[in-house]
Design a protein around this motif. Structure first.
Motif, PDB file in Angstrom:
ATOM      1  N   GLU A   1      -6.016  14.238  -9.177  1.00 31.16           N
ATOM      2  CA  GLU A   1      -5.024  14.739 -10.131  1.00 31.16           C
ATOM      3  C   GLU A   1      -3.683  14.022  -9.966  1.00 31.16           C
ATOM      4  N   GLN A   2      -3.352  13.618  -8.736  1.00 29.83           N
ATOM      5  CA  GLN A   2      -2.105  12.896  -8.499  1.00 29.83           C
ATOM      6  C   GLN A   2      -2.226  11.427  -8.887  1.00 29.83           C
ATOM      7  N   VAL A   3      -3.386  10.850  -8.647  1.00 33.51           N
ATOM      8  CA  VAL A   3      -3.570   9.416  -8.842  1.00 33.51           C
ATOM      9  C   VAL A   3      -3.843   9.065 -10.298  1.00 33.51           C
ATOM     10  N   ALA A   4      -4.557   9.928 -11.025  1.00 31.46           N
ATOM     11  CA  ALA A   4      -5.019   9.609 -12.378  1.00 31.46           C
ATOM     12  C   ALA A   4      -3.916   9.083 -13.306  1.00 31.46           C
ATOM     13  N   PRO A   5      -2.730   9.735 -13.377  1.00 30.87           N
ATOM     14  CA  PRO A   5      -1.703   9.211 -14.291  1.00 30.87           C
ATOM     15  C   PRO A   5      -1.152   7.853 -13.861  1.00 30.87           C
ATOM     16  N   LEU A   6      -1.360   7.474 -12.600  1.00 32.25           N
ATOM     17  CA  LEU A   6      -0.777   6.250 -12.061  1.00 32.25           C
ATOM     18  C   LEU A   6      -1.695   5.045 -12.187  1.00 32.25           C
ATOM     19  N   LEU A   7      -2.957   5.280 -12.568  1.00 33.23           N
ATOM     20  CA  LEU A   7      -3.961   4.209 -12.571  1.00 33.23           C
ATOM     21  C   LEU A   7      -3.566   2.991 -13.410  1.00 33.23           C
ATOM     22  N   PRO A   8      -2.933   3.141 -14.575  1.00 34.60           N
ATOM     23  CA  PRO A   8      -2.576   1.948 -15.358  1.00 34.60           C
ATOM     24  C   PRO A   8      -1.561   1.040 -14.661  1.00 34.60           C
TER      25      PRO A   8
ATOM     26  N   VAL B   1      -6.960   7.387  -1.262  1.00 30.70           N
ATOM     27  CA  VAL B   1      -7.360   8.187  -2.428  1.00 30.70           C
ATOM     28  C   VAL B   1      -8.477   9.131  -2.012  1.00 30.70           C
ATOM     29  N   GLY B   2      -8.466  10.311  -2.580  1.00 27.27           N
ATOM     30  CA  GLY B   2      -9.488  11.289  -2.266  1.00 27.27           C
ATOM     31  C   GLY B   2      -9.192  12.140  -1.054  1.00 27.27           C
ATOM     32  N   THR B   3      -8.196  11.767  -0.261  1.00 30.14           N
ATOM     33  CA  THR B   3      -7.814  12.568   0.914  1.00 30.14           C
ATOM     34  C   THR B   3      -6.367  12.995   0.765  1.00 30.14           C
TER      35      THR B   3
ATOM     36  N   GLU C   1       0.846  -1.186   0.000  1.00 34.24           N
ATOM     37  CA  GLU C   1       0.000   0.000   0.000  1.00 34.24           C
ATOM     38  C   GLU C   1       0.882   1.238   0.000  1.00 34.24           C
ATOM     39  N   ILE C   2       0.750   2.055  -1.044  1.00 33.74           N
ATOM     40  CA  ILE C   2       1.576   3.251  -1.216  1.00 33.74           C
ATOM     41  C   ILE C   2       0.882   4.404  -0.511  1.00 33.74           C
ATOM     42  N   THR C   3       1.548   4.997   0.468  1.00 35.46           N
ATOM     43  CA  THR C   3       0.899   6.018   1.302  1.00 35.46           C
ATOM     44  C   THR C   3       0.767   7.354   0.601  1.00 35.46           C
ATOM     45  N   HIS C   4       1.725   7.702  -0.265  1.00 36.79           N
ATOM     46  CA  HIS C   4       1.681   8.984  -0.981  1.00 36.79           C
ATOM     47  C   HIS C   4       1.971   8.725  -2.457  1.00 36.79           C
ATOM     48  N   ALA C   5       1.215   9.372  -3.319  1.00 36.08           N
ATOM     49  CA  ALA C   5       1.375   9.167  -4.757  1.00 36.08           C
ATOM     50  C   ALA C   5       2.762   9.604  -5.218  1.00 36.08           C
ATOM     51  N   PRO C   6       3.518   8.708  -5.866  1.00 33.52           N
ATOM     52  CA  PRO C   6       4.829   9.100  -6.408  1.00 33.52           C
ATOM     53  C   PRO C   6       4.662   9.802  -7.754  1.00 33.52           C
ATOM     54  N   ASP C   7       5.756  10.266  -8.302  1.00 30.81           N
ATOM     55  CA  ASP C   7       5.687  10.834  -9.645  1.00 30.81           C
ATOM     56  C   ASP C   7       5.547   9.695 -10.657  1.00 30.81           C
ATOM     57  N   LEU C   8       5.137  10.048 -11.857  1.00 32.01           N
ATOM     58  CA  LEU C   8       4.824   9.037 -12.871  1.00 32.01           C
ATOM     59  C   LEU C   8       6.043   8.194 -13.227  1.00 32.01           C
ATOM     60  N   THR C   9       7.198   8.828 -13.368  1.00 35.45           N
ATOM     61  CA  THR C   9       8.404   8.079 -13.738  1.00 35.45           C
ATOM     62  C   THR C   9       8.735   7.029 -12.687  1.00 35.45           C
ATOM     63  N   THR C  10       8.656   7.414 -11.419  1.00 31.15           N
ATOM     64  CA  THR C  10       8.923   6.461 -10.338  1.00 31.15           C
ATOM     65  C   THR C  10       7.915   5.325 -10.368  1.00 31.15           C
TER      66      THR C  10
END
Length: 594
Positions: free
Chosen positions: A512-519, A505-507, A476-485
């Motif tokens: 906006e942070q999660v959307a690019p990471l969904l795949p 998510v949502g808090t 479980e990832i506590t904070h959204a990383p950048d897309l490259t990571t």
């Protein structure tokens, strides 16, 4: 009556320069009064007294002189007019300012006083309307310039004697243009500076860090000067948010930044502080080696661990981990310097946190010699409603406080990944759980060494009552990383048969942070807040439905945690949520150790 005389060009130009300088001085004092922490009424009163005394004084002097009449008259008119645009002033402040301008307007426009008065009243009424309209800073500046010019034009056009009035009006136009251009330059510079600042702490942000580290790197190489990069991270900051709330976390970040800024200022070093992540900070020390800067950072480390911060009268203690490195002759790119500092920060975390790692050597580490004895993983089940069974257990760290005789959520414990793996082995060996979920901090998630340890552990897992490989370990990832990571690390973990969940998510982690990471994710977890009143229930259900739809659209499992009541459970079932966890199903439990 004031007489306007035509002046030689040189004298006229010098008066223009003097008037402009006088106006700039007025603006500085006016803004200084506004920056003081007085009440609105006190600030308005002081500004009003200052502007009326200066403006009326200048106009009185103008009426008494001849050659310098234009200088004082234009300066006085400007001083009396400009504060009318201040939207922060009170209604009574605006009224007094308008009366002051009206009085001087009548004095200078006899015998055309009636026409002049009506014209001024119309101008003031129009300006009052403009004050009520929401305009962007650039639009407001443009409108203010036009209205100021209108004031000056009408003032000089209604004069009964035209001799020299054109030159006086031209001076006022140039003064207005120059002043507004200066004001625009100042506001633009502030805007550019604010874009580079973190709005919460006032430290510079990650965007500024990237640009300025590159510039400092190039300068240090060119001049062959030392350059030190310091990375600092507040240990287990998520626990502060979870225990005391996010407002407390914000206060800790603000207080920590102020303490670090103060510490850096005392050393007299050239320094710049940046907040580059949630609880991660960077300091660039140009012209300083690690030998020079080590005592400064070590003293700050000691100060933080010995300081009790407070929020809402609640004491909060925490520690920090630090990584330090300096520019090396072999560093051909700034990335090498940055990655080394990042690696040393992780080493401080891996060494048990509350540590400083300088050029690969850890100092001041606070290690616990009996981690297994004092720390343990409690387990809490994640349930599948349709099958009425547990699909996995989340591992929740707890520490035992002998003086209180309780297991509590730790606030500032030290735990390397290798120690967490040892605890996981012990937890699994003495329980019937078949799958576990482990939380990873941003620093742990992006570190490939941590991934190697966890993948090796996952391969070695053998759960009781489990005959197939199954799903053993979920992160479980506590904070959204950048897309490259995310792209890099998801490939590594998925190759090691470890699935990934985006927590909160949502808090903590916005769309906006999660959307690019969904795949690159397998699960989304939403932390439901209390739904004990109609408004909270409506807002909460809207968010749950939104995130469930996001999960469904990307074929991800959606989990809701924080379920506490029958009403919570019933509501989740009605909207189609299948997986959940929370105190409703049972409190986190400590597996029996034998």
């Amino acid at each position: 009556m004031m007489q306007i005389h035509t002046l030689p060009l040189f004298t006229w130009a010098m008066q223009l320069v003097l008037a402009f300088l006088l106006i700039l001085g007025f603006i500085q004092v006016y803004q200084y009064i506004g920056r003081r922490t007085w009440s609105v009424n006190i600030t308005t009163g002081l500004r009003l007294g200052f502007t009326l005394s200066l403006g009326l004084g200048l106009m009185h002097v103008a009426a008494s002189l001849t050659l310098t009449t234009t200088l004082y008259a234009n300066a006085g008119l400007f001083v009396l007019t400009l504060p009318l645009f201040d939207t922060r002033s009170t209604n009574w402040g605006y009224g007094c300012q308008a009366l002051g301008l009206l009085g001087i307007w009548l004095r200078y426009h006899t015998p055309n006083s009636l026409v002049a008065t009506l014209t001024l009243i119309l101008l003031l009424g129009g300006l009052w309307g403009i004050r009520l309209i929401h305009l962007s800073p650039r639009q407001r500046l443009f409108v203010e310039a036009l209205v100021t010019l209108l004031f000056g034009t009408i003032f000089w056009c209604l004069r009964p004697h035209w001799q020299g009035a054109v030159a006086a009006w031209l001076m006022f136009v140039i003064m207005t243009g120059a002043t507004m251009s200066y004001w625009f330059f100042v506001q633009h510079r502030k805007l550019v500076a604010n874009v580079a600042l973190d709005p919460l702490t006032g430290a510079k942000n990650y965007g500024a860090f990237e640009q300025e580290l590159q510039a400092a790197f190039g300068t240090a190489q060119q001049r062959q000067q030392p350059l030190t990069l310091v990375m600092l991270d507040i240990d287990y900051f998520k626990n502060i948010n979870d225990t005391y709330g996010h407002l407390a976390g914000d206060q800790i970040l603000t207080d920590f930044t102020a303490a670090l800024q103060q510490q850096l200022a005392t050393a007299g070093f050239q320094h710049v502080l940046y907040r580059t992540g949630g609880e991660e900070f960077n300091v660039i020390l140009a012209g300083q080696s690690v030998t020079d800067s080590r005592p400064l950072i070590a003293e700050f480390w000691q100060k933080i661990r010995n300081t009790t911060f407070t929020y809402d009268d609640q004491p909060i203690n925490f520690t920090i981990s630090v990584g330090m490195t300096q520019l090396r002759p072999t560093d051909t790119q700034v990335r090498a310097l940055y990655k080394r500092a990042d690696r040393y920060l992780y080493q401080s975390k891996h060494e048990g946190r509350d540590a400083i790692t300088i050029e690969g050597t850890s100092h001041y580490s606070m290690r616990h010699n009996s981690l297994v004895a004092t720390y343990a993983f409690f387990t809490q089940a994640v349930l599948d409603f349709e099958k009425d069974q547990s699909i996995r257990n989340e591992l929740l760290m707890r520490v035992y406080y002998p003086e209180r005789g309780k297991w509590l959520r730790p606030l500032d414990f030290n735990m390397a990944v290798s120690d967490q793996i040892a605890l996981m082995r012990r937890t699994i060996a003495h329980s019937t759980i078949k799958s576990v979920a482990l939380n990873l901090t941003p620093q742990q998630f992006r570190n490939e060494a941590v991934a190697t340890e966890l993948i090796q552990f996952n391969r070695q897992l053998r759960f009781q009552n489990q005959t197939d490989a199954g799903e053993r370990l979920v992160l479980e990832i506590t904070h959204a990383p950048d897309l490259t990571t995310m792209q890099r690390m998801s490939q590594i973990y998925h190759a090691g048969h470890i699935k990934l969940t985006m927590d909160s998510v949502g808090t903590i982690n916005a769309y906006e942070q999660v959307a690019p990471l969904l795949p690159y994710l397998d699960y989304l977890k939403f932390s439901v807040q209390r739904l004990d009143d109609a408004q909270r229930r409506t807002e909460g259900l809207t968010l749950i439905k939104f995130w469930k739809q996001v999960a469904d659209d990307h074929h991800l499992m959606f989990i809701v945690e924080g379920v506490e009541t029958d009403a919570d459970l019933s509501t989740l079932k009605q909207i189609g949520v299948r997986y959940a966890q929370g105190y409703y199903f049972g409190e986190p439990v400590l597996p029996r150790m034998t």
